[in-house]
Scaffold this motif. Structure first.
Motif, PDB file in Angstrom:
ATOM      1  N   SER A  99       0.884  -1.176  -0.037  1.00 21.10           N
ATOM      2  CA  SER A  99      -0.061  -0.240  -0.039  1.00 21.10           C
ATOM      3  C   SER A  99       0.765   1.042   0.003  1.00 21.10           C
ATOM      4  CB  SER A  99      -0.831  -0.107   1.221  1.00 21.10           C
ATOM      5  OG  SER A  99      -0.269  -0.041   2.379  1.00 21.10           O
ATOM      6  N   ALA A 100       0.244   2.337  -0.381  1.00 23.60           N
ATOM      7  CA  ALA A 100       0.967   3.676  -0.177  1.00 23.60           C
ATOM      8  C   ALA A 100       1.402   4.176   0.881  1.00 23.60           C
ATOM      9  CB  ALA A 100       0.187   4.688  -0.959  1.00 23.60           C
ATOM     10  N   VAL A 101       2.224   5.156   0.880  1.00 22.84           N
ATOM     11  CA  VAL A 101       2.776   5.639   2.074  1.00 22.84           C
ATOM     12  C   VAL A 101       2.350   7.026   1.976  1.00 22.84           C
ATOM     13  CG1 VAL A 101       4.699   6.428   3.817  1.00 22.84           C
ATOM     14  CG2 VAL A 101       4.725   4.124   2.532  1.00 22.84           C
ATOM     15  N   LEU A 102       1.658   7.731   2.973  1.00 24.64           N
ATOM     16  CA  LEU A 102       1.185   9.182   2.730  1.00 24.64           C
ATOM     17  C   LEU A 102       2.012   9.868   4.004  1.00 24.64           C
ATOM     18  CD1 LEU A 102      -0.868  11.094   1.453  1.00 24.64           C
ATOM     19  CD2 LEU A 102      -2.395  10.552   3.398  1.00 24.64           C
ATOM     20  N   ILE A 103       2.570  10.968   3.353  1.00 24.27           N
ATOM     21  CA  ILE A 103       3.311  11.843   4.027  1.00 24.27           C
ATOM     22  C   ILE A 103       3.011  13.237   4.325  1.00 24.27           C
ATOM     23  CG2 ILE A 103       5.715  12.524   4.316  1.00 24.27           C
ATOM     24  CD1 ILE A 103       6.527  10.465   2.053  1.00 24.27           C
ATOM     25  N   GLY A 104       2.847  13.876   5.436  1.00 26.04           N
ATOM     26  CA  GLY A 104       2.516  15.229   5.697  1.00 26.04           C
ATOM     27  C   GLY A 104       2.369  15.440   7.142  1.00 26.04           C
ATOM     28  N   ARG A 105       1.778  16.631   7.484  1.00 27.10           N
ATOM     29  CA  ARG A 105       1.589  16.977   8.784  1.00 27.10           C
ATOM     30  C   ARG A 105       0.223  16.477   9.332  1.00 27.10           C
ATOM     31  NH1 ARG A 105       2.773  23.250   8.385  1.00 27.10           N
ATOM     32  NH2 ARG A 105       0.167  22.951   8.392  1.00 27.10           N
ATOM     33  N   ALA A 106      -0.783  15.960   8.652  1.00 27.98           N
ATOM     34  CA  ALA A 106      -2.043  15.604   9.093  1.00 27.98           C
ATOM     35  C   ALA A 106      -1.582  14.193  10.062  1.00 27.98           C
ATOM     36  CB  ALA A 106      -3.089  15.379   8.052  1.00 27.98           C
TER      37      ALA A 106
END
Length: 173
Positions: A99-106
């Motif tokens: 699966s994808a890896v989502l990167i951010g501040r949330a």
């Protein structure tokens, strides 16, 4: 005024002054050290979030075309982890799956960055056709692969630095 009243006023002003000083120290501490992210080394991807990111529909104008490259340089084994090599979360390892890896501040992101230069949903690293791609999700400051700004989903070879805000990430075996 009586002497008792003046003493009580002095003590009241002194207490108010100390409250102001302690408040100012707290504000300065938060500015210098940032928001504390607790238990960051043990943070795992939430299965529901990872599944939601993996099933996110691809936008037709930014869908990558699969690119076939020889696997002789990779030895047949793709990357197994995403490692933060620079930045506030240096040393953090995110295991890679399908699966994808989502990167951010949330807080809903797989890799949560406490960084003023990253967006709430900054970038996405995902597998497709035997390769890993990075996609900028409309961030303000951009995502860079080996000092090149990402405009469309871009393949990321193992060991290539990916800059997201102040953090540098690498795919490793």
């Amino acid at each position: 005024m009586s002497e008792l009243t003046i003493t009580l006023l002095r003590l009241g002003y002194l207490a108010l002054l100390w409250v102001l000083v302690l408040f100012a120290i707290g504000v300065l501490r938060r500015d210098l050290y940032g928001t504390r992210i607790t238990d960051r080394r043990r943070r795992k991807a939430v299965p529901a979030v990872a599944a939601a990111v993996a099933t996110e529909p691809a936008r037709p104008e930014t869908a990558p075309t699969p690119i076939r490259t020889p696997r002789s340089t990779r030895g047949g084994a793709g990357p197994s982890r995403l490692v933060v090599t620079e930045g506030p979360l240096r040393g953090t390892i995110v295991p890679l799956g399908t699966s994808a890896v989502l990167i951010g501040r949330a807080p809903s992101c797989t890799l949560v960055l406490d960084d003023d230069y990253s967006s709430s949903r900054h970038a996405r690293i995902f597998p497709q056709g035997g390769q890993w791609f990075v996609e900028d999700l409309g961030s303000t400051n951009g995502t860079f692969v080996a000092d090149q700004r990402v405009e469309a989903p871009t393949p990321v070879p193992t060991g290539t630095p990916v800059r997201v805000g102040q953090s540098v990430l690498e795919l490793q075996r």
